[in-house]
Design a protein around this motif. Structure first.
Motif, mmCIF file in Angstrom:
data_model
loop_
_atom_site.group_PDB
_atom_site.id
_atom_site.type_symbol
_atom_site.label_atom_id
_atom_site.label_comp_id
_atom_site.label_asym_id
_atom_site.label_seq_id
_atom_site.Cartn_x
_atom_site.Cartn_y
_atom_site.Cartn_z
ATOM 1 N N ALA A 37 0.809 -1.221 0.000
ATOM 2 C CA ALA A 37 0.000 0.000 0.000
ATOM 3 C C ALA A 37 0.837 1.264 0.000
ATOM 4 O O ALA A 37 0.492 2.246 -0.668
ATOM 5 N N PHE A 38 1.960 1.282 0.738
ATOM 6 C CA PHE A 38 2.723 2.525 0.854
ATOM 7 C C PHE A 38 3.252 2.989 -0.496
ATOM 8 O O PHE A 38 3.514 4.182 -0.702
ATOM 9 N N GLN A 39 3.406 2.071 -1.456
ATOM 10 C CA GLN A 39 3.954 2.455 -2.744
ATOM 11 C C GLN A 39 2.984 3.319 -3.561
ATOM 12 O O GLN A 39 3.391 3.925 -4.561
ATOM 13 N N ARG A 40 1.714 3.406 -3.121
ATOM 14 C CA ARG A 40 0.800 4.332 -3.789
ATOM 15 C C ARG A 40 1.340 5.750 -3.725
ATOM 16 O O ARG A 40 1.115 6.568 -4.630
ATOM 17 N N GLY A 41 2.098 6.060 -2.671
ATOM 18 C CA GLY A 41 2.634 7.397 -2.510
ATOM 19 C C GLY A 41 3.732 7.754 -3.495
ATOM 20 O O GLY A 41 4.051 8.935 -3.670
ATOM 21 N N MET A 42 4.349 6.755 -4.129
ATOM 22 C CA MET A 42 5.422 7.042 -5.087
ATOM 23 C C MET A 42 4.984 6.779 -6.522
ATOM 24 O O MET A 42 5.796 6.839 -7.442
ATOM 25 N N ALA A 43 3.696 6.517 -6.728
ATOM 26 C CA ALA A 43 3.185 6.230 -8.068
ATOM 27 C C ALA A 43 3.469 7.397 -9.003
ATOM 28 O O ALA A 43 3.170 8.553 -8.688
ATOM 29 N N GLY A 44 4.055 7.111 -10.153
ATOM 30 C CA GLY A 44 4.338 8.124 -11.152
ATOM 31 C C GLY A 44 5.655 8.857 -10.964
ATOM 32 O O GLY A 44 6.030 9.663 -11.822
ATOM 33 N N LEU A 45 6.391 8.567 -9.888
ATOM 34 C CA LEU A 45 7.621 9.303 -9.600
ATOM 35 C C LEU A 45 8.868 8.605 -10.122
ATOM 36 O O LEU A 45 9.977 9.097 -9.903
ATOM 37 N N THR A 46 8.708 7.479 -10.797
ATOM 38 C CA THR A 46 9.886 6.746 -11.287
ATOM 39 C C THR A 46 9.863 6.593 -12.809
ATOM 40 O O THR A 46 10.600 5.767 -13.352
ATOM 41 N N GLU A 47 9.063 7.399 -13.489
ATOM 42 C CA GLU A 47 8.889 7.240 -14.934
ATOM 43 C C GLU A 47 9.773 8.209 -15.710
ATOM 44 O O GLU A 47 9.309 8.990 -16.533
ATOM 45 N N GLN B 25 -0.087 5.065 7.376
ATOM 46 C CA GLN B 25 -1.531 4.895 7.541
ATOM 47 C C GLN B 25 -2.304 5.747 6.545
ATOM 48 O O GLN B 25 -3.258 5.281 5.914
ATOM 49 N N ALA B 26 -1.889 6.988 6.357
ATOM 50 C CA ALA B 26 -2.611 7.883 5.449
ATOM 51 C C ALA B 26 -2.502 7.405 4.000
ATOM 52 O O ALA B 26 -3.488 7.443 3.248
ATOM 53 N N ILE B 27 -1.315 6.964 3.591
ATOM 54 C CA ILE B 27 -1.131 6.497 2.218
ATOM 55 C C ILE B 27 -1.903 5.206 1.993
ATOM 56 O O ILE B 27 -2.562 5.027 0.955
ATOM 57 N N ALA B 28 -1.843 4.292 2.962
ATOM 58 C CA ALA B 28 -2.567 3.031 2.825
ATOM 59 C C ALA B 28 -4.070 3.265 2.741
ATOM 60 O O ALA B 28 -4.766 2.636 1.925
#
Length: 460
Positions: A65-75, A104-107
């Motif tokens: 779940a925590f990886q939702r916070g980095m979505a789009g930042l590695t492209e 908790q907030a990101i999840a």
């Protein structure tokens, strides 16, 4: 927060997908987290909640779940040799700045998006355990408790899969500094499991499993010691990358899946996540064991993993489900769509997975993923007595669903719809999504924004 006392809820669906097929005028009665009656061909009763097209909730069998916070930042293009392994280094840099409140907030944001897309339970492959310096929190299960709180706040069903991670590579190689927040020995992991059980108290339908991270991260001796610690599901990453396969062969002389089957009692309790690079012998072993293969098509495409040999597995009656994994994009229908489309591109054909002529691809993908995820997550499935009280309603007025009926609703949802096709979601007998929006979306999104801004500021 959900009410703590069980209550009865009754629906009347104009159309519902039951285990035996589509039915009309279906009365569905749930008490607490469980369906008690499902009766087709009956009129509505006073107080019944009217639904149009009712489906059982789908399980998401693999999430970080925590990886939702980095979505789009590695492209970012142009890096020589950019791959899963370089992506992993960026992921380690991101998680180094995550505090419990941010996790908790990101999840919770990720879980809200899952519910809006039609996922009603998540298998959280949870490996971020310790403080930034690698020291355990006073409560060893602090991070797991944050995940559990995010699930409870969002309303999603939770199968918590605490991860055992001890090594950097095959053969028990010492972990590297970037992995210090993940690391346990067997005794420490047993303590973590005890804390996880405490964190899940009050969530009556929560399930606790275990997740040896991968054969890179656990030795055979450790794996044997872990299995008796818990009786729930067992999930493991395996054979995701060709480099991983080559390293396993160099270490042991065996490919990863074959090594696992020759050294562990793999059975229907297990979920083999990805299993992308397997040979024909390994496919036969997976089929014979009745283990579930956990496929994550969006993430596997994003990371350039490759394609699982799905046609041979499907023809053999293999069990599979889908997961959102890195949560770079959360969309239940898209996972099913891309699972089929990847094989179409490789085979240069259409409708290549449904094993029988005349079978709807959308319905086949949905029902197989429904059953496989339920097995992997340790719960029942389907709109039937004894199954979870999880109901997803499709919107018949969505442009992609107009003038459809029966399996064409599923085909159109999976292959032709975008946002808004899921109208409402009930989980554990309580409504969490109405008119396509999670009831707590705005509050959760505000907490997510605040947390993520803090994390990214610290990361820079």
């Amino acid at each position: 927060m959900p009410e703590t006392t069980a209550s009865t809820v009754a629906f009347h669906a104009e159309h519902a997908l039951l285990p035996q097929g589509w039915a009309r005028d279906v009365r569905i009665v749930g008490h607490g987290n469980t369906l008690q009656e499902v009766t087709p061909g009956v009129p509505a009763q006073d107080g019944d909640i009217a639904l149009s097209i009712a489906l059982p909730g789908l399980g998401n069998l693999h999430s970080h779940a925590f990886q939702r916070g980095m979505a789009g930042l590695t492209e970012i293009g142009g890096r020589s040799g950019d791959s899963f392994w370089s992506w992993r280094e960026l992921m380690y840099r991101f998680l180094a700045h995550l505090q419990p409140e941010a996790v908790q907030a990101i999840a919770e944001q990720a879980y809200v998006e899952m519910l809006e897309s039609g996922f009603t339970r998540v298998g959280e492959f949870h490996y971020l355990h310790h403080a930034a310096d690698g020291a355990p929190y006073a409560n060893r299960a602090e991070m797991a408790a944050r995940v559990a709180a995010a699930a409870q706040g969002s309303g999603i069903g939770l199968t918590l899969l605490p991860v055992f991670y001890a090594h950097a590579d095959f053969g028990g190689a010492p972990p590297n500094p970037a992995q210090r927040r993940l690391i346990h020995d067997v005794d420490g992991f047993a303590d973590l499991l005890a804390g996880c059980r405490q964190a899940l108290r009050g969530q009556d339908d929560a399930v606790l499993g275990i997740a040896p991270h991968s054969l890179r991260a656990v030795t055979g001796e450790e794996l044997a010691a872990l299995l008796p610690l818990n009786t729930g599901p067992v999930h493991i990453h395996i054979a995701e990358q060709t480099r991983e396969v080559d390293a396993c062969v160099a270490w042991s002389g065996l490919r990863p899946v074959r090594w696992l089957y020759e050294h562990a009692p793999v059975d229907a309790r297990w979920c083999l996540v990805h299993a992308t690079h397997v040979d024909a012998d390994e496919v036969q072993r997976m089929l014979a064991s009745q283990a579930v293969v956990g496929l994550c098509p969006i993430t596997e495409a994003n990371l350039g993993d490759g394609l699982f040999p799905m046609p041979a597995f499907a023809q053999g009656g293999g069990r599979f489900g889908v997961g959102s994994d890195s949560n770079v994009l959360i969309d239940a229908a898209e996972e099913l769509r891309l699972l089929e489309y990847g094989q179409r591109l490789q085979l240069r054909g259409r409708n290549v997975l449904a094993p029988q002529e005349g079978v709807s691809s959308g319905r086949w993908l949905f029902q197989q993923a429904l059953q496989g995820a339920a097995q992997a997550l340790g719960v029942g499935h389907g709109l039937q007595a004894g199954a979870p009280a999880d109901v997803v309603e499709l919107d018949p007025q969505h442009p992609a669903l107009i003038a459809r009926e029966g399996d064409a609703w599923l085909d159109s949802w999976v292959f032709a719809a975008r946002n808004g096709a899921v109208r409402s979601v009930w989980r554990g007998g309580r409504q969490w999504v109405r008119q396509g929006r999670h009831l707590h979306r705005d509050v959760v999104a505000a907490r997510f924004a605040s947390a993520l801004q803090g994390v990214l500021k610290a990361a820079h």
